[in-house]
Design a protein around this motif. Structure first.
Motif, mmCIF file in Angstrom:
data_model
loop_
_atom_site.group_PDB
_atom_site.id
_atom_site.type_symbol
_atom_site.label_atom_id
_atom_site.label_comp_id
_atom_site.label_asym_id
_atom_site.label_seq_id
_atom_site.Cartn_x
_atom_site.Cartn_y
_atom_site.Cartn_z
ATOM 1 N N ALA A 122 4.519 36.263 11.524
ATOM 2 C CA ALA A 122 4.306 36.278 12.976
ATOM 3 C C ALA A 122 5.532 36.882 13.637
ATOM 4 C CB ALA A 122 4.057 34.868 13.500
ATOM 5 N N VAL A 123 5.293 37.734 14.638
ATOM 6 C CA VAL A 123 6.376 38.276 15.468
ATOM 7 C C VAL A 123 6.538 37.347 16.658
ATOM 8 C CG1 VAL A 123 7.144 40.212 16.886
ATOM 9 C CG2 VAL A 123 5.943 40.645 14.742
ATOM 10 N N VAL A 124 7.762 36.837 16.840
ATOM 11 C CA VAL A 124 8.028 35.827 17.855
ATOM 12 C C VAL A 124 9.109 36.347 18.788
ATOM 13 C CG1 VAL A 124 8.776 33.452 18.256
ATOM 14 C CG2 VAL A 124 7.386 34.003 16.247
ATOM 15 N N SER A 125 8.930 36.158 20.088
ATOM 16 C CA SER A 125 9.906 36.618 21.074
ATOM 17 C C SER A 125 11.050 35.623 21.204
ATOM 18 C CB SER A 125 9.225 36.821 22.428
ATOM 19 O OG SER A 125 8.716 35.589 22.905
ATOM 20 N N ALA A 126 12.027 35.990 22.025
ATOM 21 C CA ALA A 126 13.212 35.140 22.179
ATOM 22 C C ALA A 126 12.869 33.789 22.792
ATOM 23 C CB ALA A 126 14.249 35.864 23.043
ATOM 24 N N ASP A 127 11.800 33.720 23.588
ATOM 25 C CA ASP A 127 11.420 32.439 24.192
ATOM 26 C C ASP A 127 10.492 31.637 23.292
ATOM 27 O OD1 ASP A 127 9.086 33.851 24.353
ATOM 28 O OD2 ASP A 127 8.895 33.743 26.533
#
Length: 285
Positions: free
Chosen positions: A187-192
């Motif tokens: 999964a690609v996860v953002s900084a938040d």
């Protein structure tokens, strides 16, 4: 015989199919070499040969030719009140009527206490225990451990339509041994910590190289992202790769590189054409 493995028969009664159960107890005998190891690291394997007979008749039990059932060696773990199977390998019938089974301890296995057990996997997915010489289910308590090392490379490539392609290649190892056949997801996860997209993980032909490919558009906000490799069976985190996505800047850089490459190609082409004309006129090159 084969029907015992299926634990059921189908009889044609004037065009109507009638199903009945055949009660049988399968007994595993002549196990060689008998499993003695109890502590395993990822990358270890369990392998042995054995015979299966019907406890009541003493006759050998052969594979089900219909393919709906199979003898399997499974590794399971207690999760609360539930016994969860983390990995299983089917036994292979041999020409002499015996069976062989080989189970590799891969990252699908939960760390900690577990049970290796021989069972029959039925048509409906349920498992029926196979008995050992002592008339008890054939099972062995084990412990799984070891640190998993991840060697990964990540490449990015700008595409011509304002998108950026990312390609991951990874190998999992424990004590220098390549770990194959792991079921992973990513999964690609953002900084938040919000999930941007899920990425399938594919397995190479050698079954020990894991690959993932995904594309982010130039409109995706620039910043730091995480690619999280997770174990499919329980979503446990295996590895994290941090990468920077440049967003529009990456697309502009791609266009600049394409323009520069085009200008260089045009210059070389014009220079080649002029030199060719000079050669035709009789000048030396």
């Amino acid at each position: 015989n084969a029907e015992y493995m299926g634990s059921g028969l189908a009889i044609d009664d004037g065009g109507a199919e009638v199903s009945i159960d055949v009660q049988a107890a399968l007994l595993v005998v002549n196990v060689w070499p008998p499993p003695r190891q109890r502590d395993f690291h990822y990358g270890n394997e369990v392998a042995f040969v054995f015979d299966v007979i019907d406890e009541r008749t003493g006759e050998p039990v052969m594979p089900d030719p219909r393919g709906g059932t199979a003898l399997e060696l499974s590794l399971s773990h207690r999760r609360g009140d539930e016994l969860v199977v983390s990995m299983a390998y089917d036994a292979t019938p041999l020409a002499n009527g015996s069976y062989a089974v080989r189970l590799f301890i891969n990252p699908n296995a939960f760390a900690g206490e577990g049970v290796l057990a021989m069972t029959v996997r039925r048509y409906d997915g349920s498992r029926v225990p196979v008995l050992a010489d002592g008339k008890r289910p054939l099972s062995y308590p084990v412990r799984v451990g070891g640190d998993i090392e991840v060697n990964a490379t990540l490449h990015s490539s700008p595409l011509g339509d304002d998108r950026v392609s990312y390609i991951l290649s990874a190998r999992l190892l424990c004590r220098g041994r390549a770990l194959r056949d792991a079921s992973l997801r990513a999964a690609v996860v953002s900084a938040d910590r919000s999930e941007v997209l899920r990425v399938p993980v594919s397995l190479s032909g050698s079954r020990d190289v894991y690959s993932a490919t995904w594309v982010l558009s130039a409109s995706t906000p620039p910043g730091t992202y995480r690619l999280e490799l997770q174990r499919e069976v329980d979503r446990a985190l295996v590895h994290v790769i941090v990468f920077e996505h440049l967003g529009q800047a990456h697309a502009f850089r791609a266009l600049a590189l394409m323009a520069t490459a085009g200008a260089v190609a045009l210059t070389v082409f014009c220079w080649t054409r002029s030199r060719a004309k000079a050669a035709t006129a009789g000048e030396s090159l």
